[in-house]
Scaffold this motif. Structure first.
Motif, PDB file in Angstrom:
ATOM      1  N   VAL A  89       0.902  -1.202   0.104  1.00  0.00           N
ATOM      2  CA  VAL A  89       0.039  -0.074  -0.128  1.00  0.00           C
ATOM      3  C   VAL A  89       0.937   1.160  -0.075  1.00  0.00           C
ATOM      4  N   GLY A  90       1.125   2.061  -1.121  1.00  0.00           N
ATOM      5  CA  GLY A  90       1.973   3.158  -1.179  1.00  0.00           C
ATOM      6  C   GLY A  90       1.462   4.322  -0.312  1.00  0.00           C
ATOM      7  N   ASP A  91       0.145   4.694  -0.333  1.00  0.00           N
ATOM      8  CA  ASP A  91      -0.396   5.680   0.361  1.00  0.00           C
ATOM      9  C   ASP A  91      -1.623   5.299   0.977  1.00  0.00           C
ATOM     10  N   ALA A  92      -1.661   4.819   2.082  1.00  0.00           N
ATOM     11  CA  ALA A  92      -2.848   4.336   2.855  1.00  0.00           C
ATOM     12  C   ALA A  92      -3.971   5.503   2.823  1.00  0.00           C
ATOM     13  N   ALA A  93      -3.680   6.675   2.940  1.00  0.00           N
ATOM     14  CA  ALA A  93      -4.685   7.574   2.852  1.00  0.00           C
ATOM     15  C   ALA A  93      -5.363   7.825   1.555  1.00  0.00           C
ATOM     16  N   GLY A 106      -4.958   8.438  12.911  1.00  0.00           N
ATOM     17  CA  GLY A 106      -4.731   8.799  14.163  1.00  0.00           C
ATOM     18  C   GLY A 106      -3.155   8.032  14.502  1.00  0.00           C
ATOM     19  N   GLY A 107      -2.996   8.000  15.847  1.00  0.00           N
ATOM     20  CA  GLY A 107      -1.718   7.223  16.363  1.00  0.00           C
ATOM     21  C   GLY A 107      -0.504   7.387  15.453  1.00  0.00           C
ATOM     22  N   PRO A 108      -0.163   6.345  14.906  1.00  0.00           N
ATOM     23  CA  PRO A 108       1.170   6.503  14.345  1.00  0.00           C
ATOM     24  C   PRO A 108       1.099   7.245  12.911  1.00  0.00           C
ATOM     25  N   ARG A 109      -0.087   7.322  12.478  1.00  0.00           N
ATOM     26  CA  ARG A 109      -0.346   7.848  10.906  1.00  0.00           C
ATOM     27  C   ARG A 109       0.211   7.352   9.982  1.00  0.00           C
ATOM     28  N   ILE A 110      -0.069   5.803  10.066  1.00  0.00           N
ATOM     29  CA  ILE A 110       0.593   4.948   8.955  1.00  0.00           C
ATOM     30  C   ILE A 110       0.157   5.466   7.469  1.00  0.00           C
ATOM     31  N   ARG A 111       1.066   5.572   6.664  1.00  0.00           N
ATOM     32  CA  ARG A 111       1.112   5.834   5.125  1.00  0.00           C
ATOM     33  C   ARG A 111       1.167   4.663   4.358  1.00  0.00           C
TER      34      ARG A 111
END
Length: 339
Positions: A89-93, A106-111
């Motif tokens: 997943v290159g950019d989860a957002a 939120g939290g670690p703001r995984i991308r």
């Protein structure tokens, strides 16, 4: 949104339980793998994750404090849907599967996420070796190959661990399936039949001038000993009888306590006239024990003896029945003599 599941989810969870890896303490060999994955892929976070029924549990983690997350929030929930592929997943957002994920917003703001499934021998994905970043990014082809190679090594390590534990359990079960009598140390009924059936098969499969006989003995006087002197003294008498039989028979013979006051023996490789004298020898040794023991009682044993015929297919349990009938005939004769 409903949790995505494979059709073999129940089997996958059963295999995961069989590994007994969940909630185990940290181990350096696993921590070394997560550290390598993080360094090779250049990510601040690396995880060894196992996907349980409602959680994602981390056996090892680099760059993340939480020991587990809800399965609904786990990227690995999607990674295990395709056991033969590495999920990237290159950019989860910008991915509709993860844009509203609590670990993204939120939290670690995984991308970024890349997870290589950890496969069992049944080709079931139990979890992943994954690398994560809080910045959108990609991996080179060589980094992906290295991540997959580490996941394969980890999968083999997990399978070896599983096999070792299954063998340990099997050995414990074998110990519990005792073949010996706790009181006398002789074989018990299970042990007697196991060895006797094997010996009878071998005896019937080869020609020899020697014979095989099966003996069944029932103690005389044990009830009176228990009633008069107590069960501890009765147990001592049973042990004494076992020792008399050991001394009378040969080490190669199979001797067992198959019931409370019943003993059986398979007499191997003997001559008929020697076997036929065996009841008298046992009787003589019991009399000697009674004379020398200093006990306030005498006891003996009634013996039934049956020859195991080579050209007969009678099973061991039926031969034992024959010996039982012979033993009761001997007991009746002993009682008539004592009157």
């Amino acid at each position: 949104m409903a949790l995505p599941l494979r059709p073999d989810e129940e089997e996958r969870l059963a295999v995961l339980r069989e590994h007994e890896i969940l909630d185990t303490p940290p181990e350096r060999e696993y921590d070394d793998i997560t550290l390598l994955a993080s360094q090779i892929c250049g990510t601040p976070i690396s995880l060894i994750s196992f996907v349980d029924e409602d959680r994602q549990w981390f056996k090892s983690r680099v760059g993340l404090e939480e020991p587990e997350t809800q399965r609904d929030d786990g990227f690995c929930t999607y990674a295990i849907l395709n056991p033969g592929e590495t999920l990237i997943v290159g950019d989860a957002a910008k991915d509709e599967r993860f844009a509203s994920n609590s670990l993204v917003v939120g939290g670690p703001r995984i991308r970024f996420y890349a997870g290589a499934p950890l496969l069992s021998k049944e080709n079931l994905a139990l979890g992943t070796l994954s690398v994560l970043d809080n910045q959108p990014r990609s991996l080179t082809e060589r980094q992906v190959e290295a991540l997959q190679a580490l996941a394969r090594q980890l999968s083999m390590r997990l399978e070896l661990r599983r096999t070792t534990r299954l063998l340990q359990k099997a050995n414990e079960e074998l110990k519990n399936l005792s073949l010996t009598d706790d009181l006398t140390g002789l074989y018990n009924r299970r042990g007697f039949f196991l060895h006797a059936e094997q010996q009878v098969r071998q005896h019937r499969s080869r020609e020899t001038e020697h014979s095989m006989w099966l003996m069944l003995g029932d103690l005389d006087g044990l009830k009176q000993i228990n009633d008069t002197y107590g069960h501890d003294e009765g147990s001592a008498a049973i042990c004494a009888a076992a020792e008399i039989l050991r001394k009378t028979l040969r080490e190669a013979d199979i001797i067992a306590r198959i019931g409370g006051d019943e003993f059986a023996a398979l007499i191997l490789n003997t001559l008929d006239d020697v076997a036929e004298r065996l009841p008298d020898r046992i009787e003589s040794n019991f009399q000697a024990y009674n004379h020398e023991s200093g006990k306030p009682y005498d006891f003996g044993i009634s013996v039934g003896l049956v020859k195991v015929l080579r050209d007969d297919k009678t099973p061991v349990n039926e031969i034992l029945d024959q010996a039982d009938r012979a033993m009761y005939a001997a007991k009746r004769r002993r009682r008539s003599v004592l009157r």
